[in-house]
Design an enzyme around this catalytic site. Structure first.
Site, mmCIF file in Angstrom:
data_model
loop_
_atom_site.group_PDB
_atom_site.id
_atom_site.type_symbol
_atom_site.label_atom_id
_atom_site.label_comp_id
_atom_site.label_asym_id
_atom_site.label_seq_id
_atom_site.Cartn_x
_atom_site.Cartn_y
_atom_site.Cartn_z
ATOM 1 N N ASP A 116 0.836 -1.199 0.000
ATOM 2 C CA ASP A 116 0.000 0.000 0.000
ATOM 3 C C ASP A 116 0.875 1.255 0.000
ATOM 4 O OD1 ASP A 116 -2.780 1.054 0.432
ATOM 5 O OD2 ASP A 116 -1.887 1.881 2.245
ATOM 6 N N GLU A 154 1.654 -0.236 -4.978
ATOM 7 C CA GLU A 154 0.709 0.808 -5.408
ATOM 8 C C GLU A 154 1.535 2.080 -5.606
ATOM 9 O OE1 GLU A 154 -3.224 3.235 -3.797
ATOM 10 O OE2 GLU A 154 -1.602 2.715 -2.438
HETATM 11 C C1 GLC Z 1 -4.175 3.155 -0.542
HETATM 12 C C2 GLC Z 1 -5.400 2.284 -0.495
HETATM 13 C C3 GLC Z 1 -6.537 3.121 0.005
HETATM 14 C C4 GLC Z 1 -6.206 3.615 1.395
HETATM 15 C C5 GLC Z 1 -4.875 4.359 1.406
HETATM 16 C C6 GLC Z 1 -4.386 4.569 2.793
HETATM 17 O O1 GLC Z 1 -4.286 4.189 -1.456
HETATM 18 O O2 GLC Z 1 -5.635 1.698 -1.739
HETATM 19 O O3 GLC Z 1 -7.754 2.424 -0.002
HETATM 20 O O4 GLC Z 1 -7.213 4.476 1.834
HETATM 21 O O5 GLC Z 1 -3.883 3.632 0.727
HETATM 22 O O6 GLC Z 1 -3.917 3.372 3.341
#
Ligand code: GLC
Length: 519
Positions: free
Chosen positions: A200, A258
């Protein structure tokens, strides 16, 4: 061994997938009960969104204990049973790690609050004195991604940093204990048999020295742009090298990040040979339904990874973004375009990520004010509705809510007119979106155009195409894909039609909002 290179990964937003105990929230046993469906669909792996102990301020992305299961989702035994069964169904399991922040209910953060400024307990996070005469102004001008300042005051003396909700305190990645803890978490789940990790906010973690003001005082919600001091700092790559070094001791395991970084060269850094195996490139998902723009996004995404010998991943959808059916215009047109784009993505070299419900053509759903759950709604002072509309539970069967998702009241309301959208209905209908996905995924497994994965096959060769259209071939194969985003039918390139996203015209042309695979 590098199973992820061409894998189709199915994202399970655990809360919304299948509820086994009637509390209205999806859980691990629910996922386990639907493995037969996932095998039938033909995906290779599942990515499970966070199911760890959490007060659920951000629905599990606020982790209070990264090495235990929250009771709402089950327990460790339920997790082990899921992994074992998934493997029996030929499905790999990817779990989600959240290294940028912890819940403020994490024992570390509670200890920090109980300790004095300057203590080792506070040094695991970013605590700073405030500005202004009484220290009542935040330490810098950073904004939270969810709205409002990125700082929360505790007591008289200090503030702590939270790039997301105030319940998600940013960890201090210059602290060795923070590193050791992530390593422990990686090993914990790898030892339990998981095949991969989704990281994440993989462009987060590292913060610039001295936490300087953002010259642009960026305020966009849920948007990360280049040059933002909050993200994509050089130091983050050391974290990914550590992750890679740990995983290199576990053959066949991978990590996918991500990465909200647009620049190709900056993006490439995350997938260098000693860093993450894959990264989500969000260019295509931010592109309108327009052939030239789509081609440009594809070329950039390939160029970014090709430069460092990695392979692309493709995604049109996840739990943070408006669903493709809605994004591309909604209704029949939106659905036709989403189906066409799915065929484009599944024809591209590399791996593809499908978000649960995408295979059913689920649209966004307008959630009434009083049912909204996303912290964005409160944090933005009710100006941004947040991400609930793309998180509605999956409709499985039947003609009324909760469509087999739960025997109780689903955590987000489901529309009354979704009977034709259910998996059970669509399995019976050869023209359904689900049937199209099944057919395309079956071809991915059986057609020679998808077979070997030598490096040339990272590339695509573009054909000449009429305005508003594109056509490409996977390098070194005979498999081609054509897409029509114009408003008139066009002739298909030569070849036998393998699958189409919608009916061809009577004289065999490719209609608007349609894609086809040819061999
Ligand atoms: C990422 C996740 C999202 C979350 C954020 C904070 O972007 O995909 O859903 O709110 O991280 O952890």
């Amino acid at each position: 061994m590098q199973w992820w290179r061409d894998a189709v990964v199915y994202q399970v937003y655990v809360r919304s997938f299948a509820d086994s105990d009637g509390d209205g929230v999806g859980d691990l046993a629910g996922v386990r009960s639907r493995l037969g469906y996932l095998e039938l669909l033909g995906v290779d792996a599942l990515w499970l969104t966070p199911f760890y102990r959490s007060p659920m301020a951000d629905h599990g992305y606020d982790v209070a204990d990264p090495r235990d299961v929250d009771p709402v989702f089950g327990d460790l035994a339920a997790f082990d049973a899921l992994v074992e069964d998934a493997h029996r169904h030929g499905l790999k399991i990817i779990v989600d790690l959240v290294p940028n922040h912890t819940s403020t209910e994490h024992e570390w953060f509670r200890a920090a609050l109980d300790s004095a400024p300057g203590s080792p307990e506070r040094a695991r996070y970013h605590f700073r004195p405030g500005k202004g005469e009484n220290g009542d102004e935040p330490p810098n001008n950073w904004r939270s991604i969810f709205g409002g300042p990125a700082w929360e005051r505790v007591g008289e003396e200090e503030w702590y940093l939270h790039l997301f909700a105030p319940e998600q305190a940013d960890l201090n990645w210059t602290n060795p204990e923070v590193w050791a803890d992530l390593e422990k978490t990686l090993r914990f789940w790898a030892d339990r048999g998981v095949d991969g990790f989704r990281i994440d906010v993989a462009h987060g973690m590292a913060k610039p020295d001295g936490l300087p003001d953002d010259p642009q005082a960026r305020i966009e919600l849920l948007a990360n742009t280049d040059g933002d001091p909050r993200f994509d700092q050089d130091g983050v790559h050391d974290v990914h090298r550590m992750v890679r070094a740990v995983l290199d001791h576990y053959p066949g395991r991978m990590a996918v990040g991500e990465i909200w970084v647009r620049d190709d060269e900056r993006f490439a850094r995350y997938v260098r040979p000693d860093e993450l195996h894959q990264g989500f490139n969000f260019r295509l998902l931010q592109t309108p339904f327009e052939a030239a723009a789509i081609r440009d996004a594809v070329e950039h995404s390939i160029a970014a990874v090709d430069a460092v010998g990695s392979r692309p991943t493709w995604t049109l959808s996840n739990h943070d973004i408006s669903r493709p059916v809605t994004r591309y215009g909604g209704g029949e047109v939106g659905l036709a375009r989403a189906r066409a784009m799915a065929l484009v993505v599944l024809a591209l070299p590399g791996s593809a990520y499908i978000y649960n419900g995408e295979e059913l053509g689920m649209p966004d759903v307008e959630v009434p004010d009083d049912a909204l759950q996303d912290p964005v709604w409160e944090r933005s002072g009710h100006t941004e509705r947040g991400r609930d509309s793309c998180r509605i539970p999956v409709p499985w069967e039947g003609s009324a809510p909760a469509y087999g998702f739960s025997t109780g009241e689903p955590w987000l309301p489901m529309p009354p007119d979704w009977d034709a959208l259910t998996a059970a209905e669509q399995l019976e209908d050869t023209g359904s979106t689900l049937s199209m996905f099944r057919h395309a995924l079956e071809l991915r497994h059986t057609h020679p155009g998808f077979a070997a994965t030598d490096d040339r096959r990272t590339r695509v060769e573009w054909y000449g195409a009429p305005p508003g259209c594109l056509a490409f071939r996977r390098s070194g194969t005979t498999l081609a894909c054509a897409l029509n985003t114009s408003d008139a039918p066009v002739p298909l390139p030569p070849g036998d039609v393998l699958v189409t996203s919608g009916p061809l015209t009577e004289d065999g042309q490719l209609p608007p909002d349609t894609a086809a695979w040819l061999a």
